[in-house]
Write an enzyme that holds these catalytic residues in place. Structure first.
Site, PDB file in Angstrom:
ATOM      1  N   GLU A   1       1.603   1.865  -3.468  1.00 29.75           N
ATOM      2  CA  GLU A   1       0.358   2.281  -4.122  1.00 29.75           C
ATOM      3  C   GLU A   1       0.026   3.743  -3.835  1.00 29.75           C
ATOM      4  O   GLU A   1      -0.513   4.438  -4.689  1.00 29.75           O
ATOM      5  CB  GLU A   1      -0.784   1.347  -3.684  1.00 29.75           C
ATOM      6  CG  GLU A   1      -0.615  -0.041  -4.296  1.00 29.75           C
ATOM      7  CD  GLU A   1      -1.557  -1.076  -3.711  1.00 29.75           C
ATOM      8  OE1 GLU A   1      -1.509  -1.283  -2.478  1.00 29.75           O
ATOM      9  OE2 GLU A   1      -2.331  -1.672  -4.481  1.00 29.75           O
TER      10      GLU A   1
ATOM     11  N   GLY B   1       0.816  -1.217   0.000  1.00 33.22           N
ATOM     12  CA  GLY B   1       0.000   0.000   0.000  1.00 33.22           C
ATOM     13  C   GLY B   1       0.848   1.265   0.000  1.00 33.22           C
ATOM     14  O   GLY B   1       0.400   2.320  -0.469  1.00 33.22           O
TER      15      GLY B   1
ATOM     16  N   GLU C   1       2.831  -8.299  -1.795  1.00 31.01           N
ATOM     17  CA  GLU C   1       1.607  -8.956  -1.293  1.00 31.01           C
ATOM     18  C   GLU C   1       1.582 -10.457  -1.546  1.00 31.01           C
ATOM     19  O   GLU C   1       1.088 -11.231  -0.733  1.00 31.01           O
ATOM     20  CB  GLU C   1       0.365  -8.302  -1.921  1.00 31.01           C
ATOM     21  CG  GLU C   1       0.027  -6.924  -1.382  1.00 31.01           C
ATOM     22  CD  GLU C   1       0.730  -5.792  -2.105  1.00 31.01           C
ATOM     23  OE1 GLU C   1       1.710  -6.044  -2.852  1.00 31.01           O
ATOM     24  OE2 GLU C   1       0.310  -4.627  -1.922  1.00 31.01           O
TER      25      GLU C   1
HETATM   26  N1  CAA Z   1       2.198  -4.356   8.815  1.00 31.86           N
HETATM   27  C1  CAA Z   1       2.327  -4.431  10.149  1.00 31.86           C
HETATM   28  N2  CAA Z   1       3.515  -4.275  10.770  1.00 31.86           N
HETATM   29  C2  CAA Z   1       4.610  -4.068  10.021  1.00 31.86           C
HETATM   30  C3  CAA Z   1       4.541  -3.969   8.608  1.00 31.86           C
HETATM   31  C4  CAA Z   1       3.258  -4.128   8.004  1.00 31.86           C
HETATM   32  N3  CAA Z   1       3.078  -4.011   6.685  1.00 31.86           N
HETATM   33  N4  CAA Z   1       5.779  -3.762   8.142  1.00 31.86           N
HETATM   34  C5  CAA Z   1       6.593  -3.700   9.203  1.00 31.86           C
HETATM   35  N5  CAA Z   1       5.893  -3.884  10.345  1.00 31.86           N
HETATM   36  C6  CAA Z   1       6.389  -3.915  11.711  1.00 31.86           C
HETATM   37  C7  CAA Z   1       7.115  -5.221  12.008  1.00 31.86           C
HETATM   38  O1  CAA Z   1       6.198  -6.250  12.307  1.00 31.86           O
HETATM   39  C8  CAA Z   1       7.977  -4.816  13.165  1.00 31.86           C
HETATM   40  O2  CAA Z   1       7.198  -4.771  14.323  1.00 31.86           O
HETATM   41  P1  CAA Z   1       7.726  -5.491  15.699  1.00 31.86           P
HETATM   42  O3  CAA Z   1       8.944  -4.691  16.059  1.00 31.86           O
HETATM   43  O4  CAA Z   1       6.577  -5.276  16.626  1.00 31.86           O
HETATM   44  O5  CAA Z   1       8.022  -6.897  15.355  1.00 31.86           O
HETATM   45  C9  CAA Z   1       8.368  -3.382  12.823  1.00 31.86           C
HETATM   46  O6  CAA Z   1       7.394  -2.921  11.886  1.00 31.86           O
HETATM   47  C10 CAA Z   1       9.737  -3.276  12.180  1.00 31.86           C
HETATM   48  O7  CAA Z   1       9.743  -4.123  11.051  1.00 31.86           O
HETATM   49  P2  CAA Z   1      10.861  -5.275  10.820  1.00 31.86           P
HETATM   50  O8  CAA Z   1      11.403  -5.751  12.123  1.00 31.86           O
HETATM   51  O9  CAA Z   1      10.282  -6.308   9.921  1.00 31.86           O
HETATM   52  O10 CAA Z   1      11.981  -4.411  10.075  1.00 31.86           O
HETATM   53  P3  CAA Z   1      13.019  -4.903   8.972  1.00 31.86           P
HETATM   54  O11 CAA Z   1      13.937  -3.756   8.767  1.00 31.86           O
HETATM   55  O12 CAA Z   1      13.604  -6.212   9.323  1.00 31.86           O
HETATM   56  O13 CAA Z   1      12.131  -5.135   7.631  1.00 31.86           O
HETATM   57  C11 CAA Z   1      10.446  -4.590   5.988  1.00 31.86           C
HETATM   58  C12 CAA Z   1      11.434  -4.069   7.059  1.00 31.86           C
HETATM   59  C13 CAA Z   1      11.230  -5.199   4.821  1.00 31.86           C
HETATM   60  C14 CAA Z   1       9.634  -3.410   5.522  1.00 31.86           C
HETATM   61  C15 CAA Z   1       9.548  -5.691   6.614  1.00 31.86           C
HETATM   62  O14 CAA Z   1       8.986  -5.188   7.812  1.00 31.86           O
HETATM   63  C16 CAA Z   1       8.398  -6.137   5.742  1.00 31.86           C
HETATM   64  O15 CAA Z   1       8.609  -6.961   4.859  1.00 31.86           O
HETATM   65  N6  CAA Z   1       7.183  -5.611   5.977  1.00 31.86           N
HETATM   66  C17 CAA Z   1       5.969  -6.061   5.284  1.00 31.86           C
HETATM   67  C18 CAA Z   1       5.908  -5.576   3.855  1.00 31.86           C
HETATM   68  C19 CAA Z   1       4.662  -6.093   3.172  1.00 31.86           C
HETATM   69  O16 CAA Z   1       4.456  -7.293   2.986  1.00 31.86           O
HETATM   70  N7  CAA Z   1       3.774  -5.176   2.754  1.00 31.86           N
HETATM   71  C20 CAA Z   1       2.545  -5.496   2.076  1.00 31.86           C
HETATM   72  C21 CAA Z   1       1.388  -5.391   3.014  1.00 31.86           C
HETATM   73  S1  CAA Z   1      -0.160  -5.888   2.278  1.00 31.86           S
HETATM   74  C22 CAA Z   1      -0.717  -4.541   1.404  1.00 31.86           C
HETATM   75  O17 CAA Z   1      -0.106  -3.491   1.390  1.00 31.86           O
HETATM   76  C23 CAA Z   1      -2.058  -4.739   0.721  1.00 31.86           C
HETATM   77  C24 CAA Z   1      -2.520  -3.598  -0.146  1.00 31.86           C
HETATM   78  O18 CAA Z   1      -2.250  -3.570  -1.321  1.00 31.86           O
HETATM   79  C25 CAA Z   1      -3.389  -2.563   0.364  1.00 31.86           C
END
Ligand code: CAA
Length: 257
Positions: free
Chosen positions: A111, A108, A131
């Site tokens: 996006e 998002g 995603e």
């Molecule tokens: N949702 C909820 N929490 C998230 C998040 C997300 N999208 N991205 C990061 N966080 C949180 C982590 O869970 C973590 O929280 P805790 O400390 O409580 O565990 C905190 O933020 C820090 O993140 P990381 O420890 O993972 O940090 P990192 O530097 O190791 O990695 C990252 C960073 C690569 C961004 C990784 O967090 C990640 O892959 N995030 C998810 C990305 C993702 O899959 N996004 C798509 C979401 S779905 C979507 O967006 C649908 C749509 O089209 C509308």
């Protein structure tokens, strides 16, 4: 207006919205998106504001929708929550919106950047639609806007295989307008927005509307809409002022009328 998940500031005629959930990499939950929509609508309605910047932190523009908030949701809950509809708030803004992206712009977050009119990226920006790695697809315009912006081949790779783009790649493929050193990305976006805010407001508004028509209408209808908008601007004081100022070799004074 006091917000909990965003910060707002004004810089002259530019409204700045900063996404502010540092503990979650600016993951987008309902509250944050509702606040973003409200702030955008307020800046859009404010005659003192001519352009808007959306930014996150240096580390994360936004890491996508809040996975923790929707992990257990049922289909009915997702539909009833109208979650992705909240992203439409950005589409309703008539003034130009510049995304200032540093760090992660994923899901998002990517996006939101795609829905902005112009994008300034820091060298650390990373664009992606991950995603598929969590069992879903982009739901807020990613599949459509990416295909339009960078073409089918690369859009497929990003959506199906989690290919991410560096800032330089995003510049090369036309996803962003400018790449800056990390310490400059916000200033650069604010400067770009200030320049836009200093231009004839109605011409800027119609220009934005018409470029977007290229994505929404068949070419013949879009060309007709463009022609009508061009003629329509001759009913404005700003058209008279702009052309007079050119002939008199002076700077125009825009009224937005
Ligand atoms: N949702 C909820 N929490 C998230 C998040 C997300 N999208 N991205 C990061 N966080 C949180 C982590 O869970 C973590 O929280 P805790 O400390 O409580 O565990 C905190 O933020 C820090 O993140 P990381 O420890 O993972 O940090 P990192 O530097 O190791 O990695 C990252 C960073 C690569 C961004 C990784 O967090 C990640 O892959 N995030 C998810 C990305 C993702 O899959 N996004 C798509 C979401 S779905 C979507 O967006 C649908 C749509 O089209 C509308």
């Amino acid at each position: 207006m006091s917000y909990t998940s965003i910060l707002t500031e004004t810089h002259g005629r530019v409204g700045l919205v900063r996404l502010n959930r540092p503990q979650a990499m600016n993951a987008l939950n309902r509250d944050l998106l509702a606040e973003l929509c409200q702030a955008l609508a307020d800046f859009d309605a404010d005659d003192g504001i001519g352009a808007i910047v959306i930014s996150g932190s240096e580390k994360a523009f936004a890491a996508g929708a809040d996975i923790k908030a929707m992990a257990e949701a049922s289909l009915v809950e997702m539909v009833r929550s109208s979650f992705v509809e909240l992203f439409d708030g950005l589409r309703r803004v008539r003034k130009p919106v510049v995304a200032a992206v540093s760090g992660y712009a994923l899901g998002g977050g990517c996006e939101i950047a795609l829905a902005c009119d112009l994008v300034v990226a820091s060298e650390t920006a990373k664009f992606g639609q991950p995603e598929v790695t969590i069992g879903v697809i982009p739901g807020a315009g990613g599949t459509q806007r990416l295909a339009h912006a960078i073409g089918k081949a690369l859009a497929m790779e990003m959506v199906l295989n989690n290919r991410t783009l560096t800032a330089q790649e995003a510049l090369h493929f036309g996803l962003v307008n400018r790449v800056t050193p990390v310490e400059r990305f916000l200033d650069e976006a604010l400067a770009m927005a200030a320049e836009l805010a200093g231009r004839a407001p109605l011409a800027v508004r119609l220009g934005k509307e018409m470029v977007n028509k290229a994505y929404e209408l068949p070419l013949n209808e879009a060309l007709e809409a463009e022609r009508r908008s061009f003629y329509m601007l001759f009913a404005t004081q700003d058209q008279k002022e702009g052309m007079k100022a050119f002939i008199e070799k002076r700077k125009p004074e825009w009224k937005g009328r």
